[in-house]
Design an enzyme around this catalytic site. Structure first.
Site, mmCIF file in Angstrom:
data_model
loop_
_atom_site.group_PDB
_atom_site.id
_atom_site.type_symbol
_atom_site.label_atom_id
_atom_site.label_comp_id
_atom_site.label_asym_id
_atom_site.label_seq_id
_atom_site.Cartn_x
_atom_site.Cartn_y
_atom_site.Cartn_z
ATOM 1 N N SER A 136 22.179 -12.586 84.315
ATOM 2 C CA SER A 136 22.077 -11.140 84.138
ATOM 3 C C SER A 136 21.726 -10.555 85.496
ATOM 4 O O SER A 136 21.194 -11.263 86.367
ATOM 5 C CB SER A 136 20.977 -10.800 83.128
ATOM 6 O OG SER A 136 20.629 -9.434 83.171
ATOM 7 N N TYR A 149 12.645 -12.303 79.498
ATOM 8 C CA TYR A 149 14.063 -12.215 79.845
ATOM 9 C C TYR A 149 14.239 -12.286 81.353
ATOM 10 O O TYR A 149 15.077 -13.033 81.869
ATOM 11 C CB TYR A 149 14.634 -10.902 79.298
ATOM 12 C CG TYR A 149 16.136 -10.792 79.379
ATOM 13 C CD1 TYR A 149 16.945 -11.346 78.387
ATOM 14 C CD2 TYR A 149 16.761 -10.128 80.435
ATOM 15 C CE1 TYR A 149 18.322 -11.240 78.448
ATOM 16 C CE2 TYR A 149 18.133 -10.019 80.506
ATOM 17 C CZ TYR A 149 18.908 -10.577 79.517
ATOM 18 O OH TYR A 149 20.283 -10.466 79.588
ATOM 19 N N LYS A 153 16.056 -15.507 83.174
ATOM 20 C CA LYS A 153 17.335 -15.240 83.825
ATOM 21 C C LYS A 153 17.260 -15.541 85.322
ATOM 22 O O LYS A 153 18.255 -15.982 85.918
ATOM 23 C CB LYS A 153 17.765 -13.794 83.578
ATOM 24 C CG LYS A 153 18.175 -13.520 82.135
ATOM 25 C CD LYS A 153 19.361 -14.367 81.687
ATOM 26 C CE LYS A 153 19.919 -13.911 80.337
ATOM 27 N NZ LYS A 153 21.093 -14.717 79.913
#
Length: 259
Positions: A136, A149, A153
């Site tokens: 991401s 997250y 990532k």
């Protein structure tokens, strides 16, 4: 690598970016596209649409994932493109439950490790293969609303870098996908979580993935602005942090106003 006459495997392939890439890989002439998803019926539906095969598996289950990838190679031949795409989101900071941290770690990092571990020996023996891993823009910058997250990532990007450094001379190519907002079930709601430069369609991302495989590019940046942000972060980290704090404040204001 050209996708024509290749075998490609996609995890998280039943919707969003995964399904769009499955359709695009098939359109590019892939010999077989294998769609893997936690939802077996959804995986089989996408596979039936493109003349592929679909399987249900939890990619955070190492034994199950490894067994399935071995089965695919036994039944269909060597895997040329391994696209580790499955992902999920969770909100919160360090106070987020440990269970959530563990789930995202296994999904965004270890699932990629296990997939690579399963397919690399065959790729190295043949002197070719391509690993694609979905990270991401948050893996290069930050998702303000989610520490788990952001951290997992970042780890995904680092894993992809290590794999590229280590196995390039073995003939294995590696790409890491780092989009901002994409029109999927995980589309961001806040500026600071990836809605900054517009929401694009999964089909646009699929086109970028194909281009990266064909041209052996490491970074896949469907939002080209991300490259500029990364350069700014590297050139002046203190200024970047100040900018991100301001972006966080704007995001919180937007949520408070219902925007």
């Amino acid at each position: 690598m050209q996708l024509s006459n290749r075998l490609a495997v996609i995890t998280g392939g039943a919707g969003g970016i995964g399904a769009a890439c499955a359709r695009r890989f098939a359109a590019e002439g892939a010999r077989l596209v294998v769609v893997i998803d936690l939802d077996p019926a959804a995986a089989e539906a996408v596979a039936a649409e493109i003349g592929g095969v679909g399987y249900g598996v939890d990619v955070t289950d190492e034994a199950a994932l490894t067994s399935l990838l071995e089965r695919i190679e036994d039944e269909h031949g060597p895997i040329d493109v391994m696209f580790s795409n499955a992902g999920a989101g969770i909100e919160g900071g360090v106070e987020a439950p440990t269970e959530g941290w563990d789930r995202l770690w296994n999904l965004h990092v270890m699932a990629h490790v296990w997939a690579a571990r399963a397919v690399l020996p065959s790729m190295i023996a043949r002197g070719e293969g391509h690993l694609v891993q979905t990270a991401s823009a948050a893996g290069l910058l930050a998702a303000i609303g989610s520490a788990p997250y952001t951290v997992t990532k970042h780890a995904c990007v680092s894993l992809a870098e290590w794999l590229s450094i280590t196995h390039h001379d073995d003939g294995v190519r590696v790409s890491v996908l780092c989009p901002q907002g994409v029109n999927t079930a995980m589309a961001p709601r806040q500026l600071g979580d990836g809605a900054t430069d517009g929401i694009i369609e999964p089909e646009v991302v699929a086109g970028e993935v194909v281009d990266a495989i064909e041209n052996e590019r490491f970074f896949i940046l469907p939002h080209p602005e991300v490259a500029t942000y990364v350069q700014r972060k590297g050139a002046d980290p203190e200024r970047w942090l100040r900018g991100m704090r301001k972006l966080r404040a704007r995001s919180l204001e937007g949520l408070g106003s219902g925007a």
